[in-house]
Write a protein that holds these residues in place. Structure first.
Motif: not given
Ligand SMILES: NC(=O)c1ccc[n+]([C@@H]2O[C@H](COP(=O)([O-])OP(=O)(O)OC[C@H]3O[C@@H](n4cnc5c(N)ncnc54)[C@H](OP(=O)(O)O)[C@@H]3O)[C@@H](O)[C@H]2O)c1
Length: 165
Positions: A4-7, A43-47, A91-95, A99-100
């Motif tokens: 699990t990546k930190p958010i 990381g992965v951005m959520i927007e 986002a957690q499942g992306m390679p 962090p997210v």
């Protein structure tokens, strides 16, 4: 199973809580954009869709998930979900190993901040006019200052601060 990546949350906030005005940032601080790009890389951005529109694309070197309930909107280069909860799962499942990142706008910050273990906040030491704000009570939840770095751009002073719960 992937770990699990930190958010984490990243934002720039004026002294009066403003984060945006008419779909744009109300200020121009190139050092803050550099800070944002460096921190979120890998990381992965959520927007939200307005943030995607402002950037004009999915930024390279990181993943992007856009939260929208409007099936007519298209977000090339990004994943899309209709809830923030689902966005975090995707986002957690992306390679991407980093962090997210909760990257706004207003509602995404309000809903996403409770999920975050760390907040990166650029505090701009001036009031700005605007129509979008950051949750005013963030300091009730983030109580441990990890680091602070002062900067000035054309007379506009700011601090890069990192806070943990
Ligand atoms: N200072 C900063 O660090 C910073 C960072 C980011 C943004 N900003 C500023 O903020 C402004 C853009 O943000 P915004 O608040 O206007 O828009 P936004 O969050 O990018 O987009 C708002 C839209 O997101 C969708 N949405 C939001 N929360 C949702 C949820 N929980 N579930 C489903 N859909 C959701 C809805 O669109 P649909 O109708 O498509 O469902 C909603 O209309 C700009 O001015 C920008 O410059 C500033």
């Amino acid at each position: 199973m992937a770990s699990t990546k930190p958010i984490q949350c990243i934002v720039a906030v004026a002294r009066n809580g403003v984060i945006g005005s008419a779909g744009r940032l109300p200020w121009h601080i190139p050092e803050d954009l550099e800070w944002f790009m460096k921190q979120t890389e890998g990381g992965v951005m959520i927007e939200g869709p307005a943030c995607y529109a402002e950037l004009g694309k999915a930024l390279p070197g990181r993943g992007t998930v856009v939260v929208s309930r409007d099936p007519a909107k298209r977000f090339p280069g990004a994943e899309r979900t209709s809830t923030l909860e689902e966005a975090v799962q995707v986002a957690q499942g992306m390679p991407w190993p980093g962090p997210v990142w909760i990257t706004g706008g207003e509602r995404i910050y309000a809903e996403g901040l409770p999920l975050c273990s760390r907040l990166l906040i650029t505090r701009i030491h001036r009031d700005f006019e605007g129509d979008r704000r950051f949750p005013p009570d963030w300091q009730r939840h983030f109580t441990r200052l990890v680091s602070r770095e002062h900067g000035v751009h054309e007379g506009l002073e700011y601090d890069f601060e990192v806070w943990d719960r």
